[in-house]
Motif scaffolding. Sequence first.
Motif, short mmCIF file in Angstrom:
data_model
loop_
_atom_site.label_atom_id
_atom_site.label_comp_id
_atom_site.label_asym_id
_atom_site.label_seq_id
_atom_site.Cartn_x
_atom_site.Cartn_y
_atom_site.Cartn_z
N GLY A 78 0.84 -1.19 0.00
CA GLY A 78 0.00 0.00 0.00
C GLY A 78 0.87 1.24 0.00
O GLY A 78 2.00 1.21 0.49
N LYS A 79 0.38 2.30 -0.60
CA LYS A 79 1.13 3.55 -0.61
C LYS A 79 0.16 4.71 -0.74
O LYS A 79 -0.99 4.54 -1.14
N GLU A 80 0.67 5.87 -0.41
CA GLU A 80 -0.13 7.09 -0.51
C GLU A 80 0.68 8.09 -1.31
O GLU A 80 1.86 8.29 -1.06
N THR A 81 0.04 8.70 -2.31
CA THR A 81 0.71 9.67 -3.16
C THR A 81 -0.11 10.94 -3.22
O THR A 81 -1.30 10.96 -2.92
N LEU A 82 0.54 12.01 -3.63
CA LEU A 82 -0.12 13.30 -3.81
C LEU A 82 -0.34 13.50 -5.30
O LEU A 82 0.60 13.60 -6.07
N THR A 83 -1.61 13.51 -5.72
CA THR A 83 -1.95 13.66 -7.12
C THR A 83 -2.89 14.85 -7.27
O THR A 83 -3.97 14.87 -6.67
N GLY A 139 -2.82 17.69 -5.99
CA GLY A 139 -3.09 18.32 -4.71
C GLY A 139 -3.96 17.52 -3.77
O GLY A 139 -4.41 18.01 -2.75
N THR A 140 -4.24 16.26 -4.12
CA THR A 140 -5.09 15.40 -3.31
C THR A 140 -4.34 14.15 -2.91
O THR A 140 -3.68 13.54 -3.74
N ASP A 141 -4.46 13.75 -1.64
CA ASP A 141 -3.87 12.49 -1.20
C ASP A 141 -4.65 11.33 -1.80
O ASP A 141 -5.88 11.27 -1.66
N VAL A 142 -3.95 10.41 -2.45
CA VAL A 142 -4.58 9.24 -3.04
C VAL A 142 -3.88 8.00 -2.49
O VAL A 142 -2.68 7.84 -2.65
N GLY A 143 -4.63 7.15 -1.82
CA GLY A 143 -4.08 5.91 -1.30
C GLY A 143 -4.38 4.77 -2.25
O GLY A 143 -5.51 4.61 -2.71
N THR A 144 -3.36 4.01 -2.61
CA THR A 144 -3.54 2.85 -3.49
C THR A 144 -2.95 1.62 -2.82
O THR A 144 -2.07 1.73 -1.97
N ALA A 145 -3.43 0.47 -3.22
CA ALA A 145 -2.91 -0.80 -2.70
C ALA A 145 -2.87 -1.80 -3.83
O ALA A 145 -3.67 -1.74 -4.77
N ASP A 192 -4.01 -16.44 -10.63
CA ASP A 192 -3.75 -15.30 -9.77
C ASP A 192 -4.05 -14.03 -10.56
O ASP A 192 -3.57 -13.86 -11.68
N LEU A 193 -4.85 -13.16 -9.96
CA LEU A 193 -5.20 -11.89 -10.60
C LEU A 193 -4.47 -10.77 -9.87
O LEU A 193 -4.84 -10.41 -8.75
N PRO A 194 -3.42 -10.21 -10.48
CA PRO A 194 -2.76 -9.06 -9.86
C PRO A 194 -3.67 -7.84 -9.99
O PRO A 194 -4.15 -7.53 -11.08
N CYS A 195 -3.93 -7.17 -8.88
CA CYS A 195 -4.91 -6.09 -8.86
C CYS A 195 -4.39 -4.86 -8.13
O CYS A 195 -3.49 -4.96 -7.30
N THR A 196 -5.01 -3.74 -8.44
CA THR A 196 -4.78 -2.50 -7.70
C THR A 196 -6.14 -1.93 -7.30
O THR A 196 -7.14 -2.17 -7.97
N THR A 197 -6.13 -1.20 -6.21
CA THR A 197 -7.37 -0.57 -5.76
C THR A 197 -7.05 0.80 -5.17
O THR A 197 -5.91 1.06 -4.78
N GLY A 198 -8.04 1.67 -5.16
CA GLY A 198 -7.88 2.96 -4.51
C GLY A 198 -7.76 4.14 -5.45
O GLY A 198 -8.14 5.24 -5.09
N SER A 199 -7.27 3.94 -6.66
CA SER A 199 -7.05 5.09 -7.53
C SER A 199 -8.29 5.43 -8.38
O SER A 199 -8.46 6.57 -8.77
N ASN A 200 -9.12 4.44 -8.67
CA ASN A 200 -10.35 4.70 -9.42
C ASN A 200 -11.31 3.53 -9.23
O ASN A 200 -11.03 2.62 -8.47
N ASN A 201 -12.41 3.54 -9.91
CA ASN A 201 -13.41 2.48 -9.80
C ASN A 201 -13.48 1.61 -11.05
O ASN A 201 -14.54 1.30 -11.53
N GLY A 202 -12.35 1.24 -11.55
CA GLY A 202 -12.28 0.37 -12.72
C GLY A 202 -11.91 1.16 -13.90
O GLY A 202 -11.86 0.93 -14.98
#
Length: 108
Positions: A44-49, A51-57, A98-108
């Motif tokens: 998991g990580k948090e970035t500034l995009t 001007g907004t904090d965006v957490g992704t995992a 195995d499905l490598p996935c990301t979450t948190g940055s958008n809804n698909g």
Amino acid sequence: MRAGDLNRRVRIEQRGQGQDDLGQPIDAWAEVATVWCNVRMLTGKETLTSGTDVGTASASIRIRYRTDIANGMRAVVDNVIFNIGAPLPDLAGREYVDLPCTTGSNNG
């Protein structure tokens, strides 16, 4: 693959194309399958995009072997939306994918 390891339900969806009552194109998600899975959260990580904090995992979702899952689909587990990357099938044993996935940055 032990059935006890697959302890969550996942809904696999793909972007579908359709038309509304007026013939206008609509962009919606259509269900491909609902299967049992095992979810492992990896990082998991948090970035500034903008001007907004965006957490992704990033996560790995393991399901029984299937051939109809592709990059660009999404998985929904416990109302959390995961973007699916390139699936990693067990070609030797044909037991799982195995499905490598990301979450948190958008809804698909």
